[in-house]
Design an enzyme around this catalytic site. Structure first.
Site, short mmCIF file in Angstrom:
data_model
loop_
_atom_site.label_atom_id
_atom_site.label_comp_id
_atom_site.label_asym_id
_atom_site.label_seq_id
_atom_site.Cartn_x
_atom_site.Cartn_y
_atom_site.Cartn_z
N LYS A 143 22.66 11.08 22.95
CA LYS A 143 21.55 12.02 22.75
C LYS A 143 20.18 11.37 22.94
CE LYS A 143 23.90 15.80 21.58
NZ LYS A 143 23.96 16.96 22.49
N GLU B 145 17.21 21.65 17.49
CA GLU B 145 18.40 22.12 16.79
C GLU B 145 19.38 20.97 16.76
OE1 GLU B 145 18.01 22.36 19.98
OE2 GLU B 145 19.92 21.50 20.59
N SER C 16 31.00 9.31 23.79
CA SER C 16 29.64 9.80 23.63
C SER C 16 28.96 9.37 22.34
CB SER C 16 29.62 11.32 23.75
OG SER C 16 30.50 11.88 22.81
#
Lengths: 250, 410
Positions: B89, B111, B377
């Site tokens: 991210k 969010e 991830s």
């Protein structure tokens, strides 16, 4: 059948938004049947949606209740069928695009016309998509459409929206979601004045943040009328909608 | 067949910008400027420097020996879990915060589901001295509490979303409403390849650093840029978009995604959008979407807060439609088992999201001697509570089929 186009030619119009199926389906039918007696010129009947992006807590909550009460687009039209036996009150359809897509846009249009819905408001249908995908369909069925303008909409775009609108222009009073109760600010007044001075070709109705006689009457100075949504729903929830409507015209 | 957006932000039939007029100015401003901003050499220089020195890129491409032995193929893990903040991210958060700064915005909203994007956003806001508000569903606040604490320590305000299923979908609704209420000074830093155009394309571009590195790293190790298959998990789909990006037009490479099957596709409790979804509109984008016949958006379920989303990014919807992407539904239990397997074989505790991608391995047929790259991830620190619950139960009941268990609730 009352022509909404004709009604929109006058001033001091009072329009009320309510969520179909809130607090109950029966109550929606009662309200729609009786509301004209209180000087309401037309109603926006909201089709509840699970994820209403432009709406504040009051309308969201009323939507949750309405969906729980079994409100579907098919039932929405069933409600209208019953209502149409009792009143020719002008009703505007308000709902998000996804449901129209799932129902089938063509069938949706036919159903609207059959039940004397003349005007649509679809908050998440921007003019660009409308022009490409829905304009010819809505025109074929003689369905009018209303688009929103906000305090951040530039003048050039307001002109374009004026051109695309076939019903009335929904003037959003401030940069916010629905249901915020505040005194009318200088900034808002400037926004109203600007819109009025633009002498748009289509009728205008001011909405969002209209919640009592004072804000309603103030808005009426700058547009053909005003729309009350969240506050009406709060009164419906408290079961004194009639008293609220009376106070607006007192 | 093209897998990039047209000028209106459509991947084939999917994407676009179905937004209320209140958002028009902000979205239009982004649409008109994002390509120019992010392709400018000075932007790229600043972005690449931050990726390298701050986030710790390139992330390593690790050859997982014991895992490879077990499955009889060559398995590489693209270690996004080793990035600063613990997931992919940060790649997107760094890119978008520079866009926000360029546009003169002072307040950042985001969010988050699992909290990984929230943490990444809170991190870059601290770095850039910008106000940060993160919306998170009430259920996710509870099940990902370590990340809530991190965001708060980083100076972000965490606002709990109580509507709907109290997960990622509802957090996204609240963030969009915040943006409507604050159109002037606020930038919405979306964490996945979802939302109105230009977000899906912009986020995919920022995540494309993953496949850019992968090509080079694989060339070093295997003398080819192309693996046989690439595996990634999909909630909204940003890590998948990133690791697929440079391979989208390269049909020799099979692209495979894992989506959350929760308690099973037919259980009524899943987030398996590609199987259960139909075309619809969610968060301003036309895509595949789990919904009732009447068009109400369904409340999804997954043990993984990051995959607990009823839609997928429009790029992925398009890839599925064009049969460029194969999707495997992976249940909660399969993901938990895959996480245990990676931990015991390789000493790596994956995030529950990434564990879904690992869960594809046992289902692949005839993979002998193939090169398979898996997007790891994120790391699993945030999921320790779920993992402990699982392995305590599994230890006590070694012969029970947890998939059919009524006693074990993940």
């Amino acid at each position: 059948m009352k022509s909404i186009t004709k009604i929109l030619q006058s001033n001091n119009l009072l329009s009320i938004f309510l969520t179909a199926g809130f607090p109950t389906v029966e109550r929606t039918i009662e309200i729609l049947t009786e509301i004209e007696e209180y000087g309401v010129d037309f109603v926006e009947l909201g089709m509840p949606f699970s994820d209403p992006l432009a709406d504040g807590e009051t309308i969201q909550q009323s939507s949750v209740t309405a969906i729980r009460n079994g409100m579907t687009l098919a039932n929405y039209f069933e409600v209208l069928k019953i209502v149409r036996e009792k009143t020719d009150l002008p009703i505007v359809y308000m709902g998000y695009l996804n449901q129209i897509m799932q129902y089938g846009a063509e069938t949706f249009c036919k159903k609207c016309i059959e039940l004397d819905i003349q005007n649509l408001i679809i908050p998440d249908l921007p003019i660009e998509v409308y022009e490409k995908e829905y304009k010819s369909l809505f025109e074929k069925h003689d369905l009018l459409i209303s688009f929103l303008i906000t305090p951040t909409t530039p003048e050039e775009r307001i002109r374009k929206i004026d051109e695309m609108t076939t019903g009335f222009i929904y003037v959003v009073s401030s940069s916010s979601i629905t249901g915020k109760k505040r005194k009318i600010t200088k900034k808002q007044q400037k926004h109203y004045e600007k819109i009025k001075a633009m002498k748009l070709s289509k009728p205008t109705m001011i909405g969002f943040g209209i919640y009592n006689k004072e804000t309603y009457e103030f808005a009426c100075q700058y547009a053909n009328g005003a729309i009350i949504g969240s506050e009406f729903i709060r009164y419906v929830a408290k079961e004194n909608a009639a008293q609220f409507l009376t106070s607006l015209k007192a | 067949m093209s897998f990039t957006t047209d000028q209106n932000g459509y991947y084939g039939n999917y994407g676009g910008a179905y937004i209320p007029e209140m958002l028009h100015q902000n979205i239009q401003q982004l649409q008109d400027n994002y390509q120019e901003i992010i392709s400018h050499p000075s932007f790229q220089k600043e972005y690449k420097t931050l990726l390298q020195d701050y986030a710790g890129r390139p992330s390593s491409l690790y050859f997982a020996t014991r895992l490879s032995d077990k499955y009889g193929c060559k398995i590489y893990l693209k270690r996004e879990d080793l990035n600063h903040t613990g997931s992919h991210k940060i790649n997107n958060a760094l890119g978008q915060i520079l866009v926000a700064k360029h546009m003169g915005k002072k307040r950042i909203i985001a969010e988050t589901g699992a909290g990984q994007h929230g943490v990444a956003t809170a991190t870059v806001c601290a770095l850039m001295d910008l106000e940060c508000v993160v919306y998170m569903g009430a259920l996710d606040v509870k099940r990902q509490s370590p990340n809530v604490a991190r965001m708060k320590m980083l100076g972000a305000k965490v606002v709990t979303a109580h509507s709907g299923s109290q997960t990622l979908k509802d957090a996204t609704n609240e963030a969009i409403r915040d943006w409507i209420n604050n159109p002037e000074d606020t930038y919405y830093l979306i964490g996945s390849v979802v939302g109105p155009h230009p977000y899906p394309d912009m986020v995919a571009k920022f995540q494309s650093i993953i496949s850019e590195e992968l090509q080079e790293q694989l060339m070093d190790k295997e003398a080819t840029t192309d693996p046989h298959r690439i595996l990634a998990c999909i909630g909204g789909g940003s890590n998948a978009a990133g690791i697929f990006y440079h391979y989208l037009d390269n049909k020799k490479v099979q692209l495979i995604a894992a989506e959350a099957a929760g308690k099973g596709i037919d259980s009524g409790e899943s987030a398996a959008t590609s199987i259960l979804g139909r075309d619809g509109i969610i968060h301003g984008s036309k895509t595949l979407l789990m919904q009732t016949p009447d068009g109400q958006i369904t409340e999804p379920y997954s043990i993984s807060a990051g995959l607990d989303y009823p839609g997928i990014g429009p790029l992925h919807a398009h890839l599925i439609k064009e049969k460029r992407l194969d999707v495997y539904p992976i249940t909660d239990i399969e993901a938990l088992e895959a996480a245990m397997e990676l931990t015991s074989l390789e000493g790596i505790i994956p995030a529950l999201e990434s564990a879904h991608a690992l869960g594809i391995l046992p289902k692949l047929e005839s993979k002998k001697n193939e090169i398979i790259v898996i997007s790891l991830s994120g790391r699993g620190d945030k999921d320790m509570e779920a993992y402990q619950k699982y392995f305590k139960y599994a230890k006590k009941h070694p012969h029970e089929d947890l998939e059919k268990s009524f006693l074990f609730v993940p």
